[in-house]
Design a protein around this motif. Structure first.
Motif: not given
Length: 182
Positions: A32-36, A53-55, A146-149, A154-156
């Motif tokens: 799971v990829l995360t960012t702010i 997938g990717g971010m 974000y689940v790259p596969t 999901r956004q907050m």
């Protein structure tokens, strides 16, 4: 539990935080990829057939050719993300993108957020990559998972040190921890 793992929806996932000026690509189903984001933009791209997938997370649309600073710029970050996906077997004609960020956090930043949004959208059009969803602009920060596969995002919405759930979402999660928007 390891430092970079956490429980999400009754399973253990490898959570990678994508910081400003970086990108990450994976074909591991437990990643799971995360960012702010504030005025920055994150582009999330997946090839749903290949399951990769990717971010990325960039600060400014374009800029200096200085190699040490290149990851700050969307032009370089987008190329690295797409090339990383292609190296893992993705095909450009199957890629689907989701864009997040580009907020006007405060007047002192000028029009950085809108410039980042415009750049990311034009880049995808020029590369022939379909944008299937976006959450851009506004004045609030966003926390993204974000689940790259699978391409699931999901956004907050983040306001004044308080996390609020956006009411304009397509679907609500079952755990009240956030919302699945697409």
């Amino acid at each position: 539990m390891f430092e970079n793992q956490e429980r999400i929806d009754r399973g253990i996932f490898n959570v990678i935080h994508v910081v400003q000026g970086s990108q990450f690509v994976s074909d591991e189903p437990n990643t799971v990829l995360t960012t702010i984001l504030g005025s920055c933009v994150a582009t999330c791209i997946t090839d749903p057939v290949r399951g990769v997938g990717g971010m990325n997370h960039f600060l400014l649309p374009e800029g200096s050719p200085d190699e040490r600073q290149q990851m700050r710029y969307g032009s370089h970050a987008m190329e690295l993300l797409i090339n990383g996906l292609l190296k893992m077997g993705a095909r450009k004609d199957r890629m689907e993108a989701k864009l997040f960020g580009g907020a006007m956090m405060h007047d002192g930043l000028g029009k950085i957020g809108p410039a980042n949004m415009e750049f990311a959208q034009k880049f995808l059009v020029n590369e022939g990559i379909r944008c299937v969803a976006k959450s851009l602009g506004g004045t609030d920060a966003r926390r993204i998972r974000y689940v790259p596969t699978t391409g699931q995002a999901r956004q907050m919405i983040v306001r004044s040190s308080e996390v609020l759930v956006s009411r304009s979402s397509v679907g609500k999660s079952n755990d009240d921890d956030g919302i699945t928007i697409f």
